[in-house]
Design an enzyme around this catalytic site. Structure first.
Site, PDB file in Angstrom:
ATOM      1  CG  ASP A 331      -2.062   0.853   1.213  1.00 34.16           C
ATOM      2  OD1 ASP A 331      -1.910   1.998   0.795  1.00 34.16           O
ATOM      3  OD2 ASP A 331      -3.155   0.399   1.590  1.00 34.16           O
ATOM      4  NE  ARG A 333      -4.663   2.957   0.401  1.00 30.73           N
ATOM      5  CZ  ARG A 333      -5.737   2.275   0.722  1.00 30.73           C
ATOM      6  NH1 ARG A 333      -6.925   2.752   0.453  1.00 30.73           N
ATOM      7  NH2 ARG A 333      -5.646   1.111   1.321  1.00 30.73           N
TER       8      ARG A 333
END
Ligand SMILES: [Zn+2]
Length: 420
Positions: A331, A333
């Site tokens: 991930d 983000r």
């Protein structure tokens, strides 16, 4: 084809040149108490002597603007006429606006610059907004279903007679205060600047040559916020607040692709935000342009294929591993910057947080916002092919008050084969 004529100087001026240190550019004192003390962020290109930031306005669209200029259809000396563009509702200022650590990725004074910096604006400084606010009605088929099923009622105010939902929309472009971003991510500012320069293929030399420029307008996506009820209530911790922080997923959000829970969770958030506003509370949906866990859609589709083609088929037990194999990280983000948007609205307490992500929850709580309840997506809204994602997330520690599958039970959660 005839060559287009350009108004801008024909020779290329390197931004790293020492002559670019203009004495007339205004100082930015991040976190100062008033717009006057803080100073405007000037990233416009009509007068380079005024510039006090790295990069330019409009995020990723600045590149399209360059194409439009190259093609000859966009005037380089255009200055926006901001008459009548101001926000229809009042937002802030809040205590969070004066804390240099609370917001490092947006500029609160980038809202209504023609009013906040009126004196300078009237003197002719080309100050551009990085935040704008408007009002709208939403027409969503799932919301119409919710009304027909009796879960949401027509009140004529939040939900209109024709089933439209009335909202306030806020668009926020990224404005990065580099010392603050470095602090938030736990790296040295110099190191951050060097890596940003290197990893964009050397896009902004000032990152390494102009340490005096502390603010950057990165060429990345923006954030959109939808508010249900009175925006001023967001800052009142006594008013019930329902919030969904949503990362973009074009496939599901727009096209209804069924491999994930993104659109159902988003629309459920909208339904609950509207319901909260109807009982005297307020709702907020923040939509971040961070497609495919900020890895991009090309990577995302590669991961889908890898998941579906692996031995044993798409399985909840290997969901995260397949992403990491392709992208190098599960991930990307970095939820650390996400709460800045909530801080802009003066939020100190969220009564109902629509998110199962621990990364999001931890970032929100760390930013000083209290979270009372965490709301998971109702089981009946999860598409069949998205069972893999949701069970994998729960097994990885995402929030759920329900059962968490392990071992064999997790292995048995399978998605559709690639050719179906
Ligand atoms: Zn999705």
């Amino acid at each position: 084809m005839s060559e287009k004529k350009f108004k801008r100087s024909a020779h290329v001026v390197l931004t790293s040149h020492s002559k670019q240190l203009y004495k007339s550019s205004l100082k930015i004192n991040w976190g100062a108490k008033t717009p006057k003390e803080r100073g405007p962020v000037i990233g416009s290109l009509t007068d380079i002597k005024e510039r006090n930031a790295i990069g330019t306005h409009s995020g990723s669209y600045s590149v399209y603007r360059a194409l439009s200029i190259a093609q000859g259809s966009y005037k380089t000396d255009h200055r926006p006429d901001l008459h009548n563009t101001e926000s229809p509702v009042k937002i802030g200022p809040y205590a969070s606006w004066f804390d240099p650590d609370k917001m490092v990725s947006i500029d609160p004074w980038g809202l209504d610059v023609q009013l906040n910096f009126k004196e300078l604006y009237d003197q002719g400084y080309d100050i551009r907004p990085t935040i704008s606010v408007t009002q709208a009605h939403l027409q969503l088929p799932e919301i119409h279903d919710a009304i027909r099923a009796g879960r949401l009622k027509v009140d004529g105010k939040i939900v209109k007679e024709n089933m439209d939902i009335k909202v306030t929309k806020v668009a926020l472009e990224p404005v990065w205060y580099l010392p603050g971003i470095a602090k938030r991510l736990g790296v040295e500012e110099g190191e951050l600047r060097k890596i940003l320069f290197q990893e964009t293929g050397g896009m902004f030399p000032e990152l390494v040559t102009r340490p005096d420029l502390k603010v950057m307008l990165p060429p990345i996506g923006s954030t959109t916020v939808y508010i249900f009820g009175n925006p001023a209530d967001l800052a009142d911790s006594k008013v019930e607040l329902t919030c969904r922080v949503h990362d973009e997923c074009n496939g599901s959000d727009v096209f209804g692709s069924d491999i994930c829970t993104c659109r159902p969770y988003l629309i459920y958030g909208i339904e609950d935000a509207a319901r909260t506003a109807q009982r005297g509370g307020v709702g907020i949906i923040a939509y971040y342009r961070k497609e495919g866990r900020a890895l991009g859609e090309v990577t995302k589709f590669l991961v889908y294929n890898a998941r579906k083609r692996q031995e044993g088929g798409d399985s909840a037990a290997t969901y995260f591993r397949r992403t990491e194999c392709v992208a190098g990280v599960e991930d990307a983000r970095f939820q650390e910057l996400m709460p800045d948007i909530l801080q802009f609205f003066g939020i100190t307490k969220i009564h109902n947080l629509h998110s199962m992500s621990n990364m999001k929850y931890n970032a929100i709580v760390k930013s000083g916002i209290e979270v009372v309840n965490r709301i998971q997506i109702p089981a009946e809204l999860i598409p069949a092919d998205a069972q893999v994602e949701i069970e994998a997330k729960k097994a990885a520690g995402y929030f759920t008050p329900g059962e968490v599958k392990k071992g064999d039970a997790l292995e048995k959660v399978k998605g559709r084969p690639i050719d179906e």
